[in-house]
Design a protein around this motif. Sequence first.
Motif, PDB file in Angstrom:
ATOM      1  N   THR A  34      26.739 -23.560   9.346  1.00  0.00           N
ATOM      2  CA  THR A  34      26.851 -22.847   8.076  1.00  0.00           C
ATOM      3  C   THR A  34      27.423 -21.431   8.180  1.00  0.00           C
ATOM      4  OG1 THR A  34      24.804 -23.991   7.669  1.00  0.00           O
ATOM      5  CG2 THR A  34      25.475 -22.442   6.003  1.00  0.00           C
ATOM      6  N   PHE A  35      27.218 -20.803   9.333  1.00  0.00           N
ATOM      7  CA  PHE A  35      27.461 -19.356   9.428  1.00  0.00           C
ATOM      8  C   PHE A  35      28.647 -19.019  10.333  1.00  0.00           C
ATOM      9  CE2 PHE A  35      24.549 -21.163  12.352  1.00  0.00           C
ATOM     10  CZ  PHE A  35      25.076 -20.769  13.569  1.00  0.00           C
ATOM     11  N   CYS A  36      29.520 -19.993  10.600  1.00  0.00           N
ATOM     12  CA  CYS A  36      30.589 -19.781  11.584  1.00  0.00           C
ATOM     13  C   CYS A  36      31.961 -19.995  10.967  1.00  0.00           C
ATOM     14  CB  CYS A  36      30.376 -20.738  12.746  1.00  0.00           C
ATOM     15  SG  CYS A  36      31.700 -20.670  13.943  1.00  0.00           S
ATOM     16  N   PHE A  47      24.266 -11.560  13.055  1.00  0.00           N
ATOM     17  CA  PHE A  47      25.333 -12.290  12.351  1.00  0.00           C
ATOM     18  C   PHE A  47      26.574 -11.412  12.151  1.00  0.00           C
ATOM     19  CE2 PHE A  47      27.343 -13.206   8.208  1.00  0.00           C
ATOM     20  CZ  PHE A  47      27.886 -14.437   8.513  1.00  0.00           C
ATOM     21  N   ASN A  48      27.728 -11.973  12.462  1.00  0.00           N
ATOM     22  CA  ASN A  48      28.999 -11.279  12.225  1.00  0.00           C
ATOM     23  C   ASN A  48      29.652 -11.852  10.979  1.00  0.00           C
ATOM     24  OD1 ASN A  48      29.122  -9.583  14.610  1.00  0.00           O
ATOM     25  ND2 ASN A  48      29.269 -11.517  15.728  1.00  0.00           N
ATOM     26  N   PRO A  49      29.858 -11.000   9.993  1.00  0.00           N
ATOM     27  CA  PRO A  49      30.420 -11.515   8.740  1.00  0.00           C
ATOM     28  C   PRO A  49      31.887 -11.901   8.883  1.00  0.00           C
ATOM     29  CG  PRO A  49      29.978  -9.171   8.593  1.00  0.00           C
ATOM     30  CD  PRO A  49      29.567  -9.586   9.957  1.00  0.00           C
ATOM     31  N   VAL A  72      28.835 -23.023  29.703  1.00  0.00           N
ATOM     32  CA  VAL A  72      29.169 -23.950  28.617  1.00  0.00           C
ATOM     33  C   VAL A  72      28.146 -23.720  27.512  1.00  0.00           C
ATOM     34  CG1 VAL A  72      29.244 -26.389  27.940  1.00  0.00           C
ATOM     35  CG2 VAL A  72      30.205 -25.677  30.131  1.00  0.00           C
ATOM     36  N   SER A  73      28.653 -23.509  26.301  1.00  0.00           N
ATOM     37  CA  SER A  73      27.763 -23.266  25.164  1.00  0.00           C
ATOM     38  C   SER A  73      27.857 -24.451  24.208  1.00  0.00           C
ATOM     39  CB  SER A  73      28.201 -21.984  24.463  1.00  0.00           C
ATOM     40  OG  SER A  73      27.408 -21.742  23.328  1.00  0.00           O
ATOM     41  N   THR A  74      26.703 -24.965  23.780  1.00  0.00           N
ATOM     42  CA  THR A  74      26.740 -26.125  22.886  1.00  0.00           C
ATOM     43  C   THR A  74      25.811 -25.946  21.693  1.00  0.00           C
ATOM     44  OG1 THR A  74      26.416 -28.525  22.701  1.00  0.00           O
ATOM     45  CG2 THR A  74      24.997 -27.375  24.282  1.00  0.00           C
ATOM     46  N   CYS A 114      31.625 -12.923  17.921  1.00  0.00           N
ATOM     47  CA  CYS A 114      31.105 -14.300  17.834  1.00  0.00           C
ATOM     48  C   CYS A 114      31.201 -14.806  16.405  1.00  0.00           C
ATOM     49  CB  CYS A 114      29.614 -14.342  18.163  1.00  0.00           C
ATOM     50  SG  CYS A 114      29.228 -14.021  19.834  1.00  0.00           S
ATOM     51  N   GLY A 115      31.733 -15.976  16.259  1.00  0.00           N
ATOM     52  CA  GLY A 115      31.752 -16.600  14.937  1.00  0.00           C
ATOM     53  C   GLY A 115      32.897 -16.162  14.059  1.00  0.00           C
ATOM     54  N   GLN A 116      33.731 -15.253  14.555  1.00  0.00           N
ATOM     55  CA  GLN A 116      34.837 -14.774  13.710  1.00  0.00           C
ATOM     56  C   GLN A 116      36.171 -15.412  14.092  1.00  0.00           C
ATOM     57  OE1 GLN A 116      34.546 -10.455  14.104  1.00  0.00           O
ATOM     58  NE2 GLN A 116      33.346 -10.358  12.215  1.00  0.00           N
ATOM     59  N   SER A 155      30.816 -22.994  15.051  1.00  0.00           N
ATOM     60  CA  SER A 155      31.395 -22.848  16.408  1.00  0.00           C
ATOM     61  C   SER A 155      32.231 -21.599  16.530  1.00  0.00           C
ATOM     62  CB  SER A 155      32.239 -24.052  16.852  1.00  0.00           C
ATOM     63  OG  SER A 155      33.323 -23.613  17.613  1.00  0.00           O
ATOM     64  N   ALA A 156      32.286 -21.090  17.756  1.00  0.00           N
ATOM     65  CA  ALA A 156      32.998 -19.869  18.166  1.00  0.00           C
ATOM     66  C   ALA A 156      32.009 -18.854  18.639  1.00  0.00           C
ATOM     67  CB  ALA A 156      33.859 -19.265  17.114  1.00  0.00           C
ATOM     68  N   ILE A 204      22.507 -22.687  24.745  1.00  0.00           N
ATOM     69  CA  ILE A 204      22.226 -23.559  23.599  1.00  0.00           C
ATOM     70  C   ILE A 204      22.207 -22.705  22.339  1.00  0.00           C
ATOM     71  CG2 ILE A 204      20.495 -25.091  22.543  1.00  0.00           C
ATOM     72  CD1 ILE A 204      21.636 -26.233  25.136  1.00  0.00           C
ATOM     73  N   SER A 205      23.005 -23.115  21.355  1.00  0.00           N
ATOM     74  CA  SER A 205      23.026 -22.391  20.081  1.00  0.00           C
ATOM     75  C   SER A 205      21.894 -22.926  19.211  1.00  0.00           C
ATOM     76  CB  SER A 205      24.375 -22.607  19.395  1.00  0.00           C
ATOM     77  OG  SER A 205      25.383 -22.009  20.179  1.00  0.00           O
ATOM     78  N   LEU A 206      20.737 -22.318  19.325  1.00  0.00           N
ATOM     79  CA  LEU A 206      19.545 -22.855  18.649  1.00  0.00           C
ATOM     80  C   LEU A 206      19.447 -22.355  17.199  1.00  0.00           C
ATOM     81  CD1 LEU A 206      17.037 -24.645  19.201  1.00  0.00           C
ATOM     82  CD2 LEU A 206      15.789 -22.529  19.688  1.00  0.00           C
ATOM     83  N   HIS A 207      19.379 -21.058  17.014  1.00  0.00           N
ATOM     84  CA  HIS A 207      19.453 -20.403  15.699  1.00  0.00           C
ATOM     85  C   HIS A 207      18.302 -20.652  14.734  1.00  0.00           C
ATOM     86  CE1 HIS A 207      23.377 -19.524  17.138  1.00  0.00           C
ATOM     87  NE2 HIS A 207      23.867 -20.712  16.891  1.00  0.00           N
ATOM     88  N   ALA A 208      17.400 -21.562  15.063  1.00  0.00           N
ATOM     89  CA  ALA A 208      16.270 -21.799  14.155  1.00  0.00           C
ATOM     90  C   ALA A 208      15.112 -22.368  14.967  1.00  0.00           C
ATOM     91  CB  ALA A 208      16.669 -22.781  13.058  1.00  0.00           C
TER      92      ALA A 208
HETATM   93  N1  SAH Z   1      30.189 -24.916  19.581  1.00  0.00           N
HETATM   94  C1  SAH Z   1      29.619 -24.132  20.628  1.00  0.00           C
HETATM   95  C2  SAH Z   1      30.556 -23.032  21.036  1.00  0.00           C
HETATM   96  C3  SAH Z   1      30.722 -21.944  20.022  1.00  0.00           C
HETATM   97  S1  SAH Z   1      29.821 -20.668  20.669  1.00  0.00           S
HETATM   98  C4  SAH Z   1      28.251 -23.630  20.227  1.00  0.00           C
HETATM   99  O1  SAH Z   1      27.883 -23.820  19.064  1.00  0.00           O
HETATM  100  O2  SAH Z   1      27.528 -23.120  21.065  1.00  0.00           O
HETATM  101  C5  SAH Z   1      29.735 -19.319  19.708  1.00  0.00           C
HETATM  102  C6  SAH Z   1      28.366 -18.752  19.501  1.00  0.00           C
HETATM  103  O3  SAH Z   1      28.473 -17.832  18.420  1.00  0.00           O
HETATM  104  C7  SAH Z   1      27.380 -19.812  19.072  1.00  0.00           C
HETATM  105  O4  SAH Z   1      26.092 -19.501  19.501  1.00  0.00           O
HETATM  106  C8  SAH Z   1      27.492 -19.693  17.589  1.00  0.00           C
HETATM  107  O5  SAH Z   1      26.422 -20.302  16.944  1.00  0.00           O
HETATM  108  C9  SAH Z   1      27.573 -18.204  17.399  1.00  0.00           C
HETATM  109  N2  SAH Z   1      28.117 -17.828  16.096  1.00  0.00           N
HETATM  110  C10 SAH Z   1      28.875 -18.569  15.287  1.00  0.00           C
HETATM  111  N3  SAH Z   1      29.159 -17.909  14.146  1.00  0.00           N
HETATM  112  C11 SAH Z   1      28.583 -16.706  14.248  1.00  0.00           C
HETATM  113  C12 SAH Z   1      28.570 -15.554  13.410  1.00  0.00           C
HETATM  114  N4  SAH Z   1      29.218 -15.524  12.254  1.00  0.00           N
HETATM  115  N5  SAH Z   1      27.891 -14.492  13.826  1.00  0.00           N
HETATM  116  C13 SAH Z   1      27.260 -14.500  15.027  1.00  0.00           C
HETATM  117  N6  SAH Z   1      27.245 -15.549  15.862  1.00  0.00           N
HETATM  118  C14 SAH Z   1      27.911 -16.650  15.486  1.00  0.00           C
END
Ligand code: SAH
Length: 389
Positions: free
Chosen positions: A121-123, A301-303, A201-203, A345-347, A388-389, A223-227
């Motif tokens: 949702t936030f990428c 979070f990066n807008p 490796v990030s997933t 990240c995420g931009q 992703s990113a 691991i991109s957990l986030h919650a």
């Molecule tokens: N698909 C992989 C690789 C992308 S990694 C993964 O999900 O891990 C990039 C990292 O930045 C991930 O942890 C992702 O969730 C995070 N990210 C994505 N959008 C972001 C945002 N807008 N602000 C901060 N972090 C963000």
Amino acid sequence: MTTPTPKLDLLGLSQSGWQALLTEIGEKPYRAKQIMKWLHHRSVDDFDAMTDISKPLRAYLATHGEFNQPEIISERVSKDGTIKWLLKARSGSAIETVYIPESGRGTLCVSSQVGCVLDCTFCATGKQGFNSNLLAGEIVGQVRMAERRLADRMKDRERAVTNVVLMGMGEPLLNIDAVLPAISIMMDDLGYGISKRKVTVSTAGVVPGIWRLKEETDVSLAISLHAPNDELRNLLVPLNRRYNIETLLEACRSYAVNLGEKRTVTIEYTLIDGMNDQPQHASELITLLRTLPCKINLIPFNPFPGSEFKRPKAARVRSFQEQLVAAGYSAMVRTTRGDDIDAACGQLAGQVEDRTKRNARYRKQWAARGLIAASNEAPQGQGVPSCSA
Ligand code: SAH
């Protein structure tokens, strides 16, 4: 009509890949060393320069192989020294690669796919849709490109890139067949000689990919957990509907064994204002991660244009971190780098032409292989945008 045989992806052949190929064509396997040095150490693009390789072998490589080196479209340098490149992939769309210099090290954030199918949702990346997988040579080619561009800056060390994170565009574990040879070349002394601890490796949680990664290598894993619970994670990372948190943590615990005593899995947690940044979320996280040796990276979070989320206030980020630290966790807040050039990240959005049909085909294939949720389980677009990113 016969489909033409794909050309050899020269930059994406690992040492064992080269040895197998050379044996197959009646050449000595030790030539793998000579060829890899030309490709990765001396960064040569011209077969005629490979003077210790026989002419017939050079001719074979020129006829049957291609470099797949992504071309630079643009290079932007942030006021903090971060560099972002827009690179043209074979598919014609553009990917992004980011270099983050810090004292004593340089981290390269590389892309593994053009666009992303996961729709966190936030990428920003997923907003562009999915275009194609990168070849191993296109993934390694990002390191090769950065080394070339940065060679003249290096005074205190041999190489500009000391660390690689597969945290650019795409989901590496949905392109694992290309990622495995690519990371092998990054770690190989005949490639870029980066230690396994420094390749990450990030997933977003492709669980079968984590099990496969464990079979094949022991690079670092993020691991991109986030919650801290499935209900919230289903909203932020739709892939969670396919692999819930417990399934994911089970794979992580097993991978952590693979890493030995001194290394741990990294948990990435993007803090979004009012979404997942409250004290009760930190408490849940503290309980959830008890059984996993890990360190936590908090990413404010990066807008990006069009995103409805906000970055929490600095005090909120700090108190979330303090709560984790008080419970005994190692929790770092990742400093935002390069946000003035949209390199944080995420931009990373690249310039992805979303090939909707192809996107649908990949989605179907991956869903059939059980790798992602079928589209009725993870609706696209409205309400559940992208990652992703
Ligand atoms: N698909 C992989 C690789 C992308 S990694 C993964 O999900 O891990 C990039 C990292 O930045 C991930 O942890 C992702 O969730 C995070 N990210 C994505 N959008 C972001 C945002 N807008 N602000 C901060 N972090 C963000």
